[in-house]
Design an enzyme around this catalytic site. Structure first.
Site, PDB file in Angstrom:
ATOM      1  N   ARG A   5      26.930 -28.505  18.586  1.00  0.00           N
ATOM      2  CA  ARG A   5      26.407 -29.446  17.591  1.00  0.00           C
ATOM      3  C   ARG A   5      25.304 -30.282  18.201  1.00  0.00           C
ATOM      4  NH1 ARG A   5      28.749 -31.707  13.257  1.00  0.00           N
ATOM      5  NH2 ARG A   5      26.599 -32.418  13.111  1.00  0.00           N
ATOM      6  N   ARG A  61      11.207 -21.535  14.720  1.00  0.00           N
ATOM      7  CA  ARG A  61      10.334 -20.360  14.666  1.00  0.00           C
ATOM      8  C   ARG A  61       9.113 -20.571  15.562  1.00  0.00           C
ATOM      9  NH1 ARG A  61      13.982 -17.299  13.117  1.00  0.00           N
ATOM     10  NH2 ARG A  61      14.488 -17.108  10.924  1.00  0.00           N
ATOM     11  N   CYS A  72      18.583 -23.701   6.477  1.00  0.00           N
ATOM     12  CA  CYS A  72      18.481 -25.147   6.276  1.00  0.00           C
ATOM     13  C   CYS A  72      19.266 -25.547   5.030  1.00  0.00           C
ATOM     14  CB  CYS A  72      17.035 -25.564   6.092  1.00  0.00           C
ATOM     15  SG  CYS A  72      15.983 -25.281   7.515  1.00  0.00           S
ATOM     16  N   GLU A  75      22.122 -32.436   3.884  1.00  0.00           N
ATOM     17  CA  GLU A  75      23.358 -33.131   4.265  1.00  0.00           C
ATOM     18  C   GLU A  75      23.891 -33.885   3.042  1.00  0.00           C
ATOM     19  OE1 GLU A  75      26.169 -33.878   7.164  1.00  0.00           O
ATOM     20  OE2 GLU A  75      24.298 -32.825   7.576  1.00  0.00           O
ATOM     21  N   ARG A  87      20.396 -32.424  11.730  1.00  0.00           N
ATOM     22  CA  ARG A  87      21.551 -31.938  12.478  1.00  0.00           C
ATOM     23  C   ARG A  87      21.441 -30.429  12.635  1.00  0.00           C
ATOM     24  NH1 ARG A  87      23.430 -36.169   9.244  1.00  0.00           N
ATOM     25  NH2 ARG A  87      24.841 -37.640  10.269  1.00  0.00           N
ATOM     26  N   TYR A 105      22.936 -35.336  21.088  1.00  0.00           N
ATOM     27  CA  TYR A 105      22.630 -36.353  20.078  1.00  0.00           C
ATOM     28  C   TYR A 105      21.518 -37.226  20.634  1.00  0.00           C
ATOM     29  CZ  TYR A 105      26.611 -34.647  17.563  1.00  0.00           C
ATOM     30  OH  TYR A 105      27.456 -33.824  16.867  1.00  0.00           O
ATOM     31  N   ARG A 113      27.756 -40.221  18.129  1.00  0.00           N
ATOM     32  CA  ARG A 113      28.751 -39.683  19.052  1.00  0.00           C
ATOM     33  C   ARG A 113      28.706 -40.444  20.378  1.00  0.00           C
ATOM     34  NH1 ARG A 113      31.199 -34.683  18.332  1.00  0.00           N
ATOM     35  NH2 ARG A 113      32.490 -35.554  19.983  1.00  0.00           N
TER      36      ARG A 113
END
Length: 118
Positions: A5, A61, A72, A75, A87, A105, A113
């Site tokens: 992540r 890319r 994609c 959220e 993210r 992060y 986090r």
């Protein structure tokens, strides 16, 4: 197969900010985990609803990930959530144990986090 992540908060909804932030995030995930493009199975990118100027996957890319499946999505718009956040969820082929992986992060998203080493 493992999943990694990551997130980054960008300065605004411009093509340049989204491409720069996405590239920084992908590059950091690869570097911190000792991965190459050949190790990546797929990457799912999400953007908060306030980021619409460019697809985050386009930055990957431009980095040379031309044969990696990328997607994609937007959220969920949760009230009070961190704005301008990109993210990713990267699925990778690695012999490393889950505990050895470094989730990434960056910038303001580091606040999401605080339990992880930066």
């Amino acid at each position: 197969m493992r999943a990694i992540r990551g997130a980054i908060q960008v300065g605004g909804d411009t093509r340049e900010e989204i491409l720069e932030g996405s590239a920084e995030l992908v590059t950091a995930v690869l570097e911190r985990n000792g991965l190459t493009a050949d190790d990546i199975i797929s990457i799912l990118f999400t953007a908060t609803p306030d980021l619409t100027a460019e697809f985050p996957a386009y930055a990957a890319r431009l980095l040379g990930l031309t044969d990696v499946p990328l997607m994609c999505a937007t959220e969920i718009a949760v009230p009070g959530a961190m704005p301008r956040t990109l993210r990713l969820l990267a699925h990778v082929d690695t012999p490393r144990a889950r505990a050895e992986l470094r989730h990434v992060y960056l910038r303001g998203a580091a606040a999401l986090r605080t339990d992880l080493p930066q």
